[in-house]
Design a protein around this motif. Sequence first.
Motif, PDB file in Angstrom:
ATOM      1  N   LEU A 117      53.663  38.240  34.802  1.00 25.09           N
ATOM      2  CA  LEU A 117      54.824  37.361  34.765  1.00 25.09           C
ATOM      3  C   LEU A 117      55.904  38.042  33.948  1.00 25.09           C
ATOM      4  N   VAL A 165      56.612  34.960  38.446  1.00 26.00           N
ATOM      5  CA  VAL A 165      55.376  35.632  38.841  1.00 26.00           C
ATOM      6  C   VAL A 165      55.717  36.872  39.672  1.00 26.00           C
ATOM      7  N   TRP A 177      51.213  43.113  43.823  1.00 23.24           N
ATOM      8  CA  TRP A 177      52.625  42.873  43.535  1.00 23.24           C
ATOM      9  C   TRP A 177      53.214  42.003  44.636  1.00 23.24           C
ATOM     10  N   MET A 229      53.068  39.460  40.039  1.00 22.40           N
ATOM     11  CA  MET A 229      51.794  39.898  40.595  1.00 22.40           C
ATOM     12  C   MET A 229      50.849  38.711  40.605  1.00 22.40           C
ATOM     13  N   ARG A 230      50.127  38.584  41.708  1.00 18.86           N
ATOM     14  CA  ARG A 230      49.124  37.527  41.827  1.00 18.86           C
ATOM     15  C   ARG A 230      47.893  38.132  42.494  1.00 18.86           C
ATOM     16  N   LYS A 231      46.720  37.845  41.939  1.00 16.49           N
ATOM     17  CA  LYS A 231      45.446  38.356  42.470  1.00 16.49           C
ATOM     18  C   LYS A 231      45.474  39.877  42.616  1.00 16.49           C
ATOM     19  N   ARG A 267      47.690  39.235  32.699  1.00 14.45           N
ATOM     20  CA  ARG A 267      46.334  38.712  32.585  1.00 14.45           C
ATOM     21  C   ARG A 267      45.465  39.630  33.422  1.00 14.45           C
ATOM     22  N   GLU A 291      45.602  41.296  36.901  1.00 19.24           N
ATOM     23  CA  GLU A 291      45.411  40.390  38.029  1.00 19.24           C
ATOM     24  C   GLU A 291      46.670  39.572  38.258  1.00 19.24           C
ATOM     25  N   SER A 292      47.410  39.338  37.171  1.00 17.67           N
ATOM     26  CA  SER A 292      48.702  38.656  37.301  1.00 17.67           C
ATOM     27  C   SER A 292      49.671  39.233  36.278  1.00 17.67           C
TER      28      SER A 292
END
Length: 153
Positions: A132, A144, A151, A146-148, A87, A129-130
């Motif tokens: 999965l 998950v 990595w 990657m978040r915000k 995303r 941005e993320s």
Amino acid sequence: MQTTDSTRRDLRERTRDTRERLGRERDVWVSTAHPDRGPHQVPLWFWWDGHALWLCTGEATATARNLRADPRVRLALPDTSDVVQLRGTADCFPAREVPEEGAAGFTAKFGWDPRADEGLFVYVRVTPESILAWRGEPELTGRVLMRKGAWLG
């Protein structure tokens, strides 16, 4: 890449495998949305520069129109046994204004330079941005990577 491996990979292995696939694969499903007509999905070629995906599409396509109106995008590599979903936010560049790194990387991977074509094209840079990734039920927990935009691990 088809796989039926149900061995659970740890975060480090899953991240390594995902980065390798992003560097190797050719096609990605691109999902955008039109404010009135709703979802639109199309497969496109992509080049991964290590931080973002670079795509190219016709200037008048639904994908280009949708991304200019709303830059939020979802991407998925085309293997349901080894899922990678991203995303992110898209930046659109007319072919004559694309940063050289993006155009050169795309051209080197596919042997086609849209800037030299008669048609009008838009380069799209998607910054994730993320991310999965999972291979079957054993990997749903912890999928998950990657978040915000960072990595994990």
